[in-house]
Design an enzyme around this catalytic site. Structure first.
Site, PDB file in Angstrom:
ATOM      1  N   ASP A  40      19.715 -32.492   8.425  1.00  0.00           N
ATOM      2  CA  ASP A  40      19.713 -31.274   9.253  1.00  0.00           C
ATOM      3  C   ASP A  40      18.349 -30.592   9.277  1.00  0.00           C
ATOM      4  O   ASP A  40      18.207 -29.526   9.888  1.00  0.00           O
ATOM      5  CB  ASP A  40      20.814 -30.305   8.799  1.00  0.00           C
ATOM      6  CG  ASP A  40      20.656 -29.847   7.365  1.00  0.00           C
ATOM      7  OD1 ASP A  40      19.590 -30.093   6.750  1.00  0.00           O
ATOM      8  OD2 ASP A  40      21.612 -29.244   6.837  1.00  0.00           O
ATOM      9  N   ASP A 152      26.903 -36.033   0.215  1.00  0.00           N
ATOM     10  CA  ASP A 152      26.426 -36.032   1.595  1.00  0.00           C
ATOM     11  C   ASP A 152      25.013 -36.618   1.534  1.00  0.00           C
ATOM     12  O   ASP A 152      24.085 -35.977   1.020  1.00  0.00           O
ATOM     13  CB  ASP A 152      26.420 -34.583   2.112  1.00  0.00           C
ATOM     14  CG  ASP A 152      26.557 -34.487   3.615  1.00  0.00           C
ATOM     15  OD1 ASP A 152      26.764 -35.529   4.275  1.00  0.00           O
ATOM     16  OD2 ASP A 152      26.450 -33.355   4.136  1.00  0.00           O
TER      17      ASP A 152
END
Ligand SMILES: *[C@@H]1O[C@H](CO)[C@@H](O)[C@H](O)[C@H]1NC(C)=O
Length: 240
Positions: A40, A152
């Site tokens: 991100d 993640d």
């Protein structure tokens, strides 16, 4: 004869895969878990010293993805503040040998926000179709969307998730979905070409090392962080 022996051992040396020592931490965190993937472009949670009580927080970079910035610089995902701290490009995974890669992960062991293990390392042994392959990951991040024992994995083009603004600000990726879908990211190796050149190796890694397998389950245990990962994250815990 001697030349032949020399030649054979030379070829053996060239072909042999490297096998770095993996050192388990006695009594460390371990168990079974799930994985997801993301990139991100944000400043990760373990990059805030005051959040993590670390002697040295995880290093983040300016908008070029290369130049380190100070620990107190606001996250590039903070649109209102026009933050200038982004994920460093070198936080993408890379291959050590045909069954082992190094990389960086967001993790939670409690479910939700869990900074207790910032700058610890875990060996994630993939299960199912990827059995026999592992990722040794340094924990740089955590967060609310994470479940108990969820990892993640930082993979460029893996999805911007809940924070689409960072990669938009840094690289001009789509302001809502980033590259590909917000959750899951790009869907083929070819689509990795949408990413800036410096992030494409880590995007390709998902097809080359992980064979394109999506979100494999893992068995994991805590290990000593290798120098290569610490040299990149430059973090240091205040209890070690
Ligand atoms: C890769 O390195 C790991 C860690 O040393 C080792 O266990 C594994 O056997 C190596 N893989 C190959 C194919 O040599």
């Amino acid at each position: 004869m001697r030349v032949l022996v020399l030649l054979v051992s030379l070829i053996g040396f060239v072909l042999a895969e490297t096998s770095p020592e993996i050192v388990p931490i006695p009594g460390g965190i371990s168990g079974t878990g799930i994985t997801t993937r993301y990139w991100d472009c944000c400043k990760p949670s373990c990059a805030w010293t005051y959040h993590t009580n670390q002697a040295k927080a995880v290093t983040t970079c300016s908008i070029d993805g290369v130049t380190p910035v100070a620990d107190n610089v606001q996250s590039g995902c903070d649109e209102a503040d026009k933050g200038q701290a982004f994920t460093c490009n070198n936080n993408q995974p890379w291959v050590i040998n045909s069954t082992l890669s190094y990389g960086f992960v967001a993790a939670s062991f409690t479910g939700g926000y869990d900074v207790k293990h910032c700058c610890h390392c875990v060996l994630l042994n993939f299960q199912g179709k990827l059995a026999g392959k592992s990722l040794l990951g340094l924990i740089t991040n955590t967060g609310d969307p994470l479940a108990h024992n969820q990892f993640d994995i930082e993979i460029p083009g893996g999805g911007v998730g809940v924070y689409p603004y960072g990669c938009h600000a840094q690289w001009g990726a789509d302001a809502v979905n980033g590259w590909g879908e917000a959750y899951g990211g790009v869907s083929s190796r070819e689509q990795c070409s949408q990413l800036p050149g410096s992030l494409q190796p880590g995007c390709n890694w998902r097809w080359d090392f992980m064979n394109g397998v999506s979100n494999p389950d893992v068995k994991f245990y805590q290990v000593k962080c290798p120098k290569e990962l610490l040299d990149i994250a430059q973090c240091q815990r205040d209890d070690e």
